[in-house]
Design a protein around this motif. Structure first.
Motif, short mmCIF file in Angstrom:
data_model
loop_
_atom_site.label_atom_id
_atom_site.label_comp_id
_atom_site.label_asym_id
_atom_site.label_seq_id
_atom_site.Cartn_x
_atom_site.Cartn_y
_atom_site.Cartn_z
N ARG A 9 -6.25 -5.16 -9.45
CA ARG A 9 -5.26 -5.96 -10.03
C ARG A 9 -3.89 -5.08 -9.78
O ARG A 9 -2.93 -5.91 -9.38
CB ARG A 9 -5.44 -6.04 -11.33
CG ARG A 9 -4.45 -7.31 -12.01
CD ARG A 9 -4.36 -8.47 -11.18
NE ARG A 9 -3.50 -8.90 -10.31
CZ ARG A 9 -3.18 -10.00 -9.64
NH1 ARG A 9 -4.15 -10.60 -9.57
NH2 ARG A 9 -2.38 -10.09 -8.88
N PHE A 10 -3.81 -4.01 -10.00
CA PHE A 10 -2.59 -3.16 -9.59
C PHE A 10 -2.16 -3.20 -8.45
O PHE A 10 -1.21 -3.42 -8.03
CB PHE A 10 -2.87 -1.69 -10.40
CG PHE A 10 -1.49 -1.05 -10.39
CD1 PHE A 10 -0.16 -1.48 -10.27
CD2 PHE A 10 -1.48 0.51 -10.82
CE1 PHE A 10 1.02 -0.80 -10.46
CE2 PHE A 10 -0.42 1.16 -10.91
CZ PHE A 10 0.90 0.32 -10.82
N ALA A 73 5.52 -3.27 -17.44
CA ALA A 73 5.14 -3.57 -19.05
C ALA A 73 3.43 -3.59 -18.94
O ALA A 73 2.82 -2.83 -20.09
CB ALA A 73 5.54 -4.78 -19.52
N ARG A 74 2.76 -4.21 -17.98
CA ARG A 74 1.49 -4.14 -17.94
C ARG A 74 0.62 -2.86 -17.83
O ARG A 74 -0.26 -2.47 -18.24
CB ARG A 74 1.04 -5.35 -17.30
CG ARG A 74 1.32 -6.64 -17.52
CD ARG A 74 0.68 -7.92 -16.64
NE ARG A 74 0.56 -7.58 -15.11
CZ ARG A 74 1.51 -8.37 -14.35
NH1 ARG A 74 2.44 -8.93 -15.12
NH2 ARG A 74 1.44 -8.01 -13.13
N ARG A 75 1.33 -2.42 -16.63
CA ARG A 75 0.46 -1.16 -16.10
C ARG A 75 1.11 0.48 -16.59
O ARG A 75 0.40 1.03 -16.32
CB ARG A 75 0.55 -1.08 -14.61
CG ARG A 75 0.25 -2.33 -14.06
CD ARG A 75 -1.23 -2.63 -14.21
NE ARG A 75 -1.66 -4.04 -13.70
CZ ARG A 75 -2.87 -4.67 -13.90
NH1 ARG A 75 -3.68 -3.97 -14.44
NH2 ARG A 75 -3.14 -5.94 -13.30
N GLN A 76 2.27 0.21 -17.12
CA GLN A 76 2.81 1.61 -17.50
C GLN A 76 2.59 2.70 -16.64
O GLN A 76 2.01 3.57 -16.86
CB GLN A 76 2.17 1.94 -18.70
CG GLN A 76 2.29 0.96 -20.00
CD GLN A 76 1.79 1.42 -21.34
OE1 GLN A 76 1.08 2.65 -21.51
NE2 GLN A 76 2.30 0.87 -22.52
N PRO A 77 3.12 2.57 -15.19
CA PRO A 77 2.90 3.34 -14.32
C PRO A 77 3.87 4.60 -14.61
O PRO A 77 4.73 4.87 -15.10
CB PRO A 77 3.53 2.61 -13.13
CG PRO A 77 4.62 1.74 -13.59
CD PRO A 77 4.02 1.16 -15.02
N ASP A 81 4.18 5.83 -8.53
CA ASP A 81 4.18 4.43 -8.93
C ASP A 81 5.46 4.00 -9.53
O ASP A 81 5.86 2.66 -9.31
CB ASP A 81 2.80 4.03 -9.75
CG ASP A 81 1.43 4.23 -8.90
OD1 ASP A 81 1.70 4.13 -7.66
OD2 ASP A 81 0.51 4.38 -9.66
N LEU A 82 5.88 4.79 -10.45
CA LEU A 82 7.02 4.26 -11.20
C LEU A 82 8.41 4.37 -10.25
O LEU A 82 9.26 3.51 -10.19
CB LEU A 82 7.36 5.21 -12.43
CG LEU A 82 8.52 4.89 -13.19
CD1 LEU A 82 8.43 3.54 -13.62
CD2 LEU A 82 8.55 5.77 -14.38
N ARG A 83 8.39 5.42 -9.31
CA ARG A 83 9.49 5.37 -8.41
C ARG A 83 9.62 4.18 -7.47
O ARG A 83 10.52 3.67 -7.10
CB ARG A 83 9.21 6.75 -7.55
CG ARG A 83 9.44 7.97 -8.50
CD ARG A 83 9.69 9.29 -7.46
NE ARG A 83 8.84 9.41 -6.29
CZ ARG A 83 7.86 10.23 -6.69
NH1 ARG A 83 7.53 10.63 -7.74
NH2 ARG A 83 7.01 10.71 -5.43
#
Length: 235
Positions: A9-10, A73-77, A81-83
């Protein structure tokens, strides 16, 4: 574009964002091409097309940014991934602003078209820089889709060619306006168009910088071209 994750899903979320980003990029490319064709032909129908597409771009910016926030908000990467998600949001902003510059080109073209003799200024440099700006924006989006830091570094270099064309046009325009003061009003409109094209090149470069940020984890904004290349090539 993204690496595979344990959560399918991610992966789907990231792929959807990539698709929407490239869709928006395609719309901006079409906007720029339409604006440059309007400048070449003084076809006011094309001017209206550019203005109408801006509303869709604005809506897409809001939609994609909202989805980025939802994924965070859902995945808190973390880490890359955050970058990546931060880079998508910033790319969207740069694309929207590039679209704004296309609208400025169209707006000034409308004013020029209303003049009795709109072709009093030689705009060869403007046409050349417009083609280059559109080309490097396409390459920047391709580099982002492939997360290709080396291709991104080449875009940084090529943006200098647009700056050189802009500077050459300004020098020629100043001479022309000094020799024929009656051309000053239309010359200023063309100067505004040349500056808008230069800014499109800058936004393409910003996207290239974001590619390096995602891939290498280093913020290369406001760095010298050589430092950009060292980071991109991992030297």
């Amino acid at each position: 574009m993204p690496d595979k994750h344990l959560s399918s899903r991610f992966d789907a979320d990231l792929n959807l964002l990539s698709t929407r980003l490239l869709e928006m990029g395609g719309l901006v490319e079409a906007q720029i091409a339409c604006a440059m064709e309007a400048l070449n032909t003084f076809d006011l129908t094309l001017v209206e097309q550019v203005r109408e597409s801006e509303r869709r771009l604005n809506a897409m910016e809001i939609e994609i940014d909202e989805e980025v926030s939802n994924v965070i908000a859902r995945r808190q990467p973390a880490a890359r991934d955050l970058r990546l998600l931060m880079a998508v949001s910033k790319c969207v902003t740069n694309l929207e602003r590039a679209g704004d510059e296309a609208r400025k080109i169209a707006k000034r073209t409308r004013r020029i078209a209303m003049e009795s003799n709109p072709r009093t200024v030689n705009i060869a440099e403007i046409k050349a820089s417009g083609e280059m700006a559109s080309h490097i924006l396409r390459r920047a989006l391709d580099a982002f889709a492939r997360m290709d830091a080396i291709a991104a570094a080449q875009i940084f270099r090529d943006d200098e060619a647009i700056d050189n064309e802009f500077e050459a046009f300004v020098r020629k325009l100043i001479t022309s306006m000094m020799e024929a003061p009656r051309t000053i009003p239309i010359g200023l409109d063309y100067l505004s168009i040349a500056k808008a094209i230069e800014r499109i090149g800058d936004h393409a470069t910003n996207i290239a910088e974001l590619v390096v940020y995602v891939v290498k984890g280093t913020d290369v904004r406001h760095t010298h071209r050589l430092q950009f290349a060292r980071v991109a090539f991992g030297r």
